[in-house]
Design a protein around this motif. Structure first.
Motif, PDB file in Angstrom:
ATOM      1  N   LYS A 100      -4.730  -1.880   0.039  1.00  0.00           N
ATOM      2  CA  LYS A 100      -5.589  -0.967   0.626  1.00  0.00           C
ATOM      3  C   LYS A 100      -4.621  -1.358   2.483  1.00  0.00           C
ATOM      4  O   LYS A 100      -4.137  -2.378   2.503  1.00  0.00           O
ATOM      5  CB  LYS A 100      -6.549  -1.139   1.436  1.00  0.00           C
ATOM      6  N   LYS A 101      -3.987  -0.040   2.825  1.00  0.00           N
ATOM      7  CA  LYS A 101      -2.999  -0.533   3.957  1.00  0.00           C
ATOM      8  C   LYS A 101      -4.063  -1.802   4.715  1.00  0.00           C
ATOM      9  O   LYS A 101      -5.063  -0.972   5.340  1.00  0.00           O
ATOM     10  CB  LYS A 101      -2.912   0.641   4.751  1.00  0.00           C
ATOM     11  N   ALA A 118       0.835  -0.982  -0.179  1.00  0.00           N
ATOM     12  CA  ALA A 118       0.100  -0.195   0.369  1.00  0.00           C
ATOM     13  C   ALA A 118       0.654   1.578   0.597  1.00  0.00           C
ATOM     14  O   ALA A 118       0.970   2.059  -0.794  1.00  0.00           O
ATOM     15  CB  ALA A 118      -0.801  -0.117   0.702  1.00  0.00           C
ATOM     16  N   ASP A 172       0.473   3.746  -3.453  1.00  0.00           N
ATOM     17  CA  ASP A 172       0.175   5.355  -2.671  1.00  0.00           C
ATOM     18  C   ASP A 172       1.114   6.631  -3.304  1.00  0.00           C
ATOM     19  O   ASP A 172       0.955   7.040  -4.025  1.00  0.00           O
ATOM     20  CB  ASP A 172       0.090   5.498  -1.141  1.00  0.00           C
TER      21      ASP A 172
END
Length: 275
Positions: free
Chosen positions: A129-130, A107, A111
């Motif tokens: 997603k984190k 992630a 990002d």
């Protein structure tokens, strides 16, 4: 603090698959060329571990960012995907990466690459997603990611670099037009960026060393198109220094600080060093 970076090549030329690591650092990088089956077989045991990885094509500026508990198996799954030319595999040499860590690293990588915007990430059909983490896991992962960025930058990949060509639009442009070349680029904090469409001298100087001749041959084959017998770069390329950039285009040893000149004829040295 100075860093000692080791590079192990798994081939006969400077563009081969490789392992890159830093003294006293758990993060290590395996760069594997797309059809290099021999290196994959040689490293089978080494890469059969958890990793965050990037599949990329520097020419088309496309990339895929992922994570896996076994990079060896995941690479086999990606082998028939045609968009990528090299894979970057980041692992911990002390086997400290676990499932939560690699999801968090994936992630972070996605990002930052998305924010920077140097690469098309559309191959990632799902946005990483984190995961929920505690500081105990998050802080070591963020420290590890700093080395991921460093090693990516070290091998000349700008997927995490914040200074894109668009951001450099206000920087002075310099030209090199001697010995039959016609190139232009800009000085960046970590080297010299030559723009696509720059023409190299067709041959090398008689004084050029064998190693330089081989390096230039590899550069021309990988990053240039031949236009009426003249090598012309097909993508932007960042060299580690103005002199290395000038040498590549002139065809032999060169002082980039005097060879690169702006539209008024001022050299890099005059513009940046003698203010």
């Amino acid at each position: 603090m100075a860093k000692i970076v080791h590079t192990i090549l798994f081939g006969e030329n400077i563009d081969s698959s490789r392992q890159v690591y830093i003294d006293n650092c758990v993060c290590q990088l395996f760069l594997i060329r797309h059809d290099d089956n021999a290196t994959v077989s040689q490293l089978a045991e080494d890469i059969d571990k958890p990793a965050v990885y990037i599949l990329l094509n520097r020419e088309t500026k496309k990339a895929y960012i992922g994570q896996t508990d076994s990079f060896k198996k995941r690479l086999q799954q990606h082998w028939n995907r045609t968009f990528w030319t090299e894979a970057l595999c980041f692992q911990a040499n002390d086997n400290s990466l676990h499932l939560t860590s690699i999801h968090y690293l994936e992630a972070l990588a996605y990002d930052l690459a998305k924010k920077v915007g140097n690469y098309d990430l559309s191959e990632n059909t799902q946005i990483p997603k984190k995961p929920a983490t505690t500081p105990q896991h998050r802080i070591p992962a963020e420290q590890f990611f700093e080395y991921v960025q460093f090693l990516t930058h070290f091998i000349g990949c700008d997927i995490f670099a914040t200074k894109t060509k668009q951001m450099l639009s206000n920087a002075p442009v310099f030209y090199c037009k001697q010995s039959g070349c016609d190139a232009k680029g800009v000085l960046v904090e970590d080297g010299f960026l030559v723009f696509s469409g720059s023409a190299l001298r067709p041959d090398v100087r008689t004084s050029a060393k064998p190693l330089f001749r081989e390096q230039r041959k590899v550069f021309v084959e990988k990053y240039c198109n031949m236009v009426k017998g003249i090598p012309v770069t097909k993508c932007d390329y960042k060299f580690t220094s103005p002199s290395i950039a000038a040498a590549m285009f002139i065809g032999g040893n060169a002082n980039g600080w005097t060879e690169w000149k702006d539209a008024d004829g001022k050299t890099l040295d005059q513009v940046y060093r003698k203010k």
